[in-house]
Design a protein around this motif. Structure first.
Motif, PDB file in Angstrom:
ATOM      1  N   ASP A   1       0.823  -0.964  -0.425  1.00  0.00           N
ATOM      2  CA  ASP A   1       0.029   0.169   0.130  1.00  0.00           C
ATOM      3  C   ASP A   1       0.810   1.434   0.064  1.00  0.00           C
ATOM      4  OD1 ASP A   1      -2.905   1.148   0.351  1.00  0.00           O
ATOM      5  OD2 ASP A   1      -2.470   1.741   2.057  1.00  0.00           O
ATOM      6  N   ARG A   2       2.621   0.998   0.341  1.00  0.00           N
ATOM      7  CA  ARG A   2       2.464   2.184   0.439  1.00  0.00           C
ATOM      8  C   ARG A   2       3.984   2.911  -0.786  1.00  0.00           C
ATOM      9  NH1 ARG A   2       6.701   1.744   6.026  1.00  0.00           N
ATOM     10  NH2 ARG A   2       7.700   3.909   5.257  1.00  0.00           N
ATOM     11  N   ILE A   3       3.708   1.775  -1.681  1.00  0.00           N
ATOM     12  CA  ILE A   3       4.453   1.771  -2.081  1.00  0.00           C
ATOM     13  C   ILE A   3       3.293   2.447  -3.997  1.00  0.00           C
ATOM     14  CG2 ILE A   3       6.479   0.835  -2.448  1.00  0.00           C
ATOM     15  CD1 ILE A   3       5.453  -1.621  -3.725  1.00  0.00           C
ATOM     16  N   GLY A   4       2.117   1.688  -3.325  1.00  0.00           N
ATOM     17  CA  GLY A   4       1.343   2.198  -4.172  1.00  0.00           C
ATOM     18  C   GLY A   4       1.004   1.498  -5.635  1.00  0.00           C
ATOM     19  N   VAL A   5       0.992  -0.731  -5.003  1.00  0.00           N
ATOM     20  CA  VAL A   5       0.381  -1.300  -4.982  1.00  0.00           C
ATOM     21  C   VAL A   5      -0.947  -1.376  -4.830  1.00  0.00           C
ATOM     22  CG1 VAL A   5       0.325  -3.831  -5.475  1.00  0.00           C
ATOM     23  CG2 VAL A   5       2.524  -2.338  -5.396  1.00  0.00           C
ATOM     24  N   GLY A   6      -2.248  -1.307  -5.750  1.00  0.00           N
ATOM     25  CA  GLY A   6      -3.548  -1.357  -5.434  1.00  0.00           C
ATOM     26  C   GLY A   6      -4.224  -2.211  -4.869  1.00  0.00           C
ATOM     27  N   ILE A   7      -5.786  -2.491  -4.296  1.00  0.00           N
ATOM     28  CA  ILE A   7      -5.719  -3.425  -4.069  1.00  0.00           C
ATOM     29  C   ILE A   7      -6.224  -4.733  -4.646  1.00  0.00           C
ATOM     30  CG2 ILE A   7      -8.393  -2.613  -3.958  1.00  0.00           C
ATOM     31  CD1 ILE A   7      -7.222  -4.711  -0.950  1.00  0.00           C
ATOM     32  N   ASN A   8      -6.355  -4.557  -5.948  1.00  0.00           N
ATOM     33  CA  ASN A   8      -6.956  -5.423  -6.660  1.00  0.00           C
ATOM     34  C   ASN A   8      -5.283  -6.438  -6.817  1.00  0.00           C
ATOM     35  OD1 ASN A   8      -9.521  -5.325  -6.801  1.00  0.00           O
ATOM     36  ND2 ASN A   8      -9.267  -4.042  -9.156  1.00  0.00           N
TER      37      ASN A   8
END
Length: 228
Positions: free
Chosen positions: A13-20
């Motif tokens: 989440d901190r590096i921007g990888v989305g939930i999907n």
């Protein structure tokens, strides 16, 4: 955690990888003290582990592979050095391909060899092959190596001053064909313009300012956080 719907991996989440992306890959890594761990296996045995954290990224150095995705009717197979890179690529391109139903992802670590590519050919006989290696010279050379291995050929690459020398040996005649390409201009397409023959895969590269999609994603996120 109660099911995949509740999954949020703090590091991703901190590096921007989305939930999907997190939900799709969650069964194929472990979250260990703010580090993500990927198991690389060969013939059912775990040989090595890739470890990814904010200040750490250890790639594997074995014959093992990390494999995720569809097992039937696979249309596209994406090849990586790094499993973490696969997550970044999935996140950035999730609306371009049917990743959930028709794609597979395979990471090899830094010791990619012909035997691993033969394994991919056997498992995914009818799929299109994609390489997602880095923008650096090693990544560009392995684009060429994998394409040749897919056609049961091989090539030796070496540097001569500022030239990349590609030497292809014909196993039947023992003769070799040599091409020299300026290092700054060397690429998969430049190699095949000089070498000739059929290209057996599609390559994917990020913005030339970054070496990988993971580098792009992390840098973009960190830059954004500076102004939040």
């Amino acid at each position: 955690m109660e099911g995949l719907d509740s999954i949020i991996v703090e590091l991703l989440d901190r590096i921007g990888v989305g939930i999907n992306t997190q939900r799709f890959f969650f069964p194929f890594f472990s979250d260990d003290n703010d580090r993500i761990v990927f198991d690389f296996s060969w013939q059912g045995e775990i040989l090595d582990k890739e470890i990814f954290g904010l200040n750490t990224h250890k790639l594997t150095c074995s014959k093992g592979v990390w494999l995720v995705g569809a097992t039937k009717n696979v249309g596209d197979v994406f090849l990586f050095f790094s499993a973490a890179e696969a997550l970044a690529f999935f996140h950035i391109h999730q609306h371009k391909y049917d990743f959930f139903n028709r794609c597979a992802f395979v990471a090899f670590g830094v010791s990619l060899c012909r035997e691993q590519i033969e394994f991919v050919k056997i498992v995914y006989k009818k799929a299109r092959i994609h390489t997602v290696f880095g923008n650096d010279l090693i990544g560009r050379i392995y684009d060429c190596k994998v394409s040749l291995w897919l056609s049961r050929k091989d090539c030796t690459f070496f540097l001569n001053k500022n030239q990349v020398v590609a030497q292809v040996i014909n196993p039947k005649t023992g003769c070799f064909k040599k091409a020299e390409i300026e290092q700054s201009k060397f690429s998969f397409f430049a190699f095949y313009r000089s070498h000739g023959g059929r290209m057996h895969l599609k390559t994917h590269k990020t913005n030339p300012k970054f070496n990988s999609f993971l580098d792009y994603l992390v840098t973009k996120r960190l830059y954004k956080n500076l102004f939040v």
